[in-house]
Write a protein that holds these residues in place. Structure first.
Motif, PDB file in Angstrom:
ATOM      1  N   GLY A  66       0.846  -1.198   0.000  1.00  0.00           N
ATOM      2  CA  GLY A  66       0.000   0.000   0.000  1.00  0.00           C
ATOM      3  C   GLY A  66       0.877   1.242   0.000  1.00  0.00           C
ATOM      4  O   GLY A  66       0.636   2.196  -0.739  1.00  0.00           O
ATOM      5  N   THR A  69       2.885   1.404  -3.584  1.00  0.00           N
ATOM      6  CA  THR A  69       2.132   1.796  -4.782  1.00  0.00           C
ATOM      7  C   THR A  69       1.931   3.315  -4.821  1.00  0.00           C
ATOM      8  O   THR A  69       1.979   3.910  -5.882  1.00  0.00           O
ATOM      9  N   LEU A  89      -7.109   5.021  -7.562  1.00  0.00           N
ATOM     10  CA  LEU A  89      -6.540   3.694  -7.287  1.00  0.00           C
ATOM     11  C   LEU A  89      -7.340   2.630  -8.022  1.00  0.00           C
ATOM     12  O   LEU A  89      -8.521   2.430  -7.733  1.00  0.00           O
ATOM     13  N   LEU A  91      -7.645  -1.357  -8.809  1.00  0.00           N
ATOM     14  CA  LEU A  91      -7.181  -2.623  -8.242  1.00  0.00           C
ATOM     15  C   LEU A  91      -7.774  -3.795  -8.990  1.00  0.00           C
ATOM     16  O   LEU A  91      -8.986  -3.839  -9.203  1.00  0.00           O
ATOM     17  N   LEU A  93      -8.016  -7.705  -8.035  1.00  0.00           N
ATOM     18  CA  LEU A  93      -7.765  -8.556  -6.870  1.00  0.00           C
ATOM     19  C   LEU A  93      -8.218  -9.976  -7.168  1.00  0.00           C
ATOM     20  O   LEU A  93      -9.314 -10.178  -7.688  1.00  0.00           O
ATOM     21  N   TYR A 104      -3.493  -3.257   3.278  1.00  0.00           N
ATOM     22  CA  TYR A 104      -3.113  -2.498   2.079  1.00  0.00           C
ATOM     23  C   TYR A 104      -3.567  -1.045   2.215  1.00  0.00           C
ATOM     24  O   TYR A 104      -2.802  -0.109   1.998  1.00  0.00           O
ATOM     25  N   SER A 105      -4.825  -0.882   2.579  1.00  0.00           N
ATOM     26  CA  SER A 105      -5.391   0.456   2.676  1.00  0.00           C
ATOM     27  C   SER A 105      -4.721   1.268   3.796  1.00  0.00           C
ATOM     28  O   SER A 105      -4.506   2.477   3.666  1.00  0.00           O
ATOM     29  N   THR A 124     -12.356  -1.205  -9.097  1.00  0.00           N
ATOM     30  CA  THR A 124     -12.057  -2.441  -8.394  1.00  0.00           C
ATOM     31  C   THR A 124     -12.639  -3.600  -9.175  1.00  0.00           C
ATOM     32  O   THR A 124     -13.822  -3.591  -9.501  1.00  0.00           O
ATOM     33  N   ASN A 130      -2.998  -6.710  -9.285  1.00  0.00           N
ATOM     34  CA  ASN A 130      -2.474  -5.622 -10.095  1.00  0.00           C
ATOM     35  C   ASN A 130      -2.918  -4.322  -9.435  1.00  0.00           C
ATOM     36  O   ASN A 130      -4.106  -4.143  -9.165  1.00  0.00           O
ATOM     37  N   LEU A 131      -1.973  -3.467  -9.131  1.00  0.00           N
ATOM     38  CA  LEU A 131      -2.278  -2.259  -8.359  1.00  0.00           C
ATOM     39  C   LEU A 131      -1.835  -1.052  -9.169  1.00  0.00           C
ATOM     40  O   LEU A 131      -0.670  -0.933  -9.534  1.00  0.00           O
ATOM     41  N   CYS A 132      -2.778  -0.181  -9.459  1.00  0.00           N
ATOM     42  CA  CYS A 132      -2.476   0.928 -10.357  1.00  0.00           C
ATOM     43  C   CYS A 132      -2.909   2.243  -9.718  1.00  0.00           C
ATOM     44  O   CYS A 132      -4.075   2.412  -9.388  1.00  0.00           O
TER      45      CYS A 132
END
Ligand code: ADP
Ligand code: MG
Length: 327
Positions: A66, A69, A89, A91, A93, A104-105, A124, A130-132
């Motif tokens: 978290g 990113t 954000l 995501l 998941l 994460y948050s 979401t 994959n975290l963008c």
């Protein structure tokens, strides 16, 4: 988007990604967020994607993820001399894991609050992890630190120390052996980078160009060279090293970590010789070590790029240049 990862998508957004905003007209919950940039400022916008198996390994601590990113995006703001203000954000998941999401948050929001960044929206969906993050900041018009602003005669500087994150990667791949303490220190640099936001902002009006080092000093300073149509000459002996890196500095491995190791997220910037004292003051005012490592020169016979010289002034052939995902 009609495809949902499950019934919990909205409660998930509500629980983990809806936070009080401080300078946003309309945040999470509508089709778009609405923001109002300050008069006289340009918006600076950047996006970075972190993919499991590519940028981080399976099982990486979600709280550190978290942090990271957002940190890599804040680092782009720093490199631009922009003040970060808003983030979105996106995501993918594999599953809605409440424990993972809470951690994460937590990591993301702690860093966001520390920098006064509002999380204003996102997306979401279910998919491979994959975290963008997209970041939006502001810079007074005409004051952003661009890659194309370097001038011949500028001195080249870097913040912090270089190469520690590369040591952590190497230790993870069993290429080098570190003591537990060394490994912890290096892993912290890799997983929990400190974006140099205050330094970047303070360098407005002092530095002529800047970039953050995510792919290695040679590759990233090379971008300044290309965009500014200049060459850079770096003195290897001057590169700032941590105590840990120092023990490797004489080895080919240490050399490569310093020159081509990515993931340190330090700033590399150029400034006129006449601003040397101002740069040093800026470093001490923002609590960041700044080190002069070389200078920008007119590109000899069109040879735009970075040359490295050793302690005797002889050219040092780098074993490998920075990291390229498709190289
Ligand atoms: P849409 O279908 O219009 O794209 P979504 O259902 O995807 O809307 O999202 C609903 C709201 O929640 C939007 O305001 C969106 O920006 C926000 N949102 C979705 N996912 C996230 C997330 N991971 N973090 C922050 N906000 C999010
Ligand atoms: Mg959506």
């Amino acid at each position: 988007m009609p495809r949902r990862p499950g019934l919990s998508e909205f409660s998930l957004i509500d629980r983990f990604f809806t936070h009080r905003t401080r300078h946003t007209v309309l945040g999470v919950g509508d089709d778009c967020a609405l923001i109002r940039p300050r008069p006289g400022h340009l918006l600076a916008i950047s996006v970075d994607m972190l993919v499991e198996g590519r940028h981080f390994s399976k099982g990486t601590d979600p709280e550190a993820l978290g942090h990271k990113t957002l940190a890599v995006n804040l680092s782009d703001m720093a490199a631009m001399g922009a003040t970060p203000r808003w983030a979105t954000l996106a995501l993918a998941l594999p599953r809605a894991d409440a424990k993972w999401l809470a951690a994460y948050s937590r990591g993301f929001m702690r860093l966001a609050r520390a920098h006064g960044v509002d999380l204003i929206g996102g997306d979401t969906t279910r998919g491979p992890l994959n975290l963008c993050v997209q970041i939006i900041g502001e810079a007074p018009a005409g004051q952003a630190l661009r890659r194309d602003g370097a001038r011949a005669g500028d001195e080249v500087w870097v913040s912090g120390t270089l190469g520690d994150a590369a040591l952590a990667v190497a230790a993870g791949q069993q290429s080098i052996k570190l003591t537990t303490r060394q490994r912890l220190a290096a892993t912290r640099r890799l997983d929990c980078p400190t974006p140099r936001v205050a330094l970047g902002i303070a360098l407005r009006g002092i530095a002529n160009s800047a970039i953050d080092i995510s792919d290695g000093l040679l590759a990233d300073l090379g971008h300044i060279c290309e965009r500014s149509r200049l060459a850079a000459q770096i003195e290897f002996e001057t590169l700032p090293k941590s105590a840990l890196l120092n023990t490797y500095a004489a080895t080919p491995f240490g050399q490569q970590a310093l020159l081509a190791g990515g993931d340190d997220y330090e700033l590399c910037f150029t400034a006129p010789r006449a601003r040397r004292a101002a740069v040093l003051r800026t470093g001490s005012r923002t609590g960041v070590r700044v080190t002069r490592i070389g200078r920008m020169i007119r590109a000899p016979a069109g040879a735009i790029g970075v040359a490295v010289i050793d302690g005797d002034g002889l050219p040092l052939a780098p074993a490998q240049r920075g990291f390229d995902h498709f190289g």
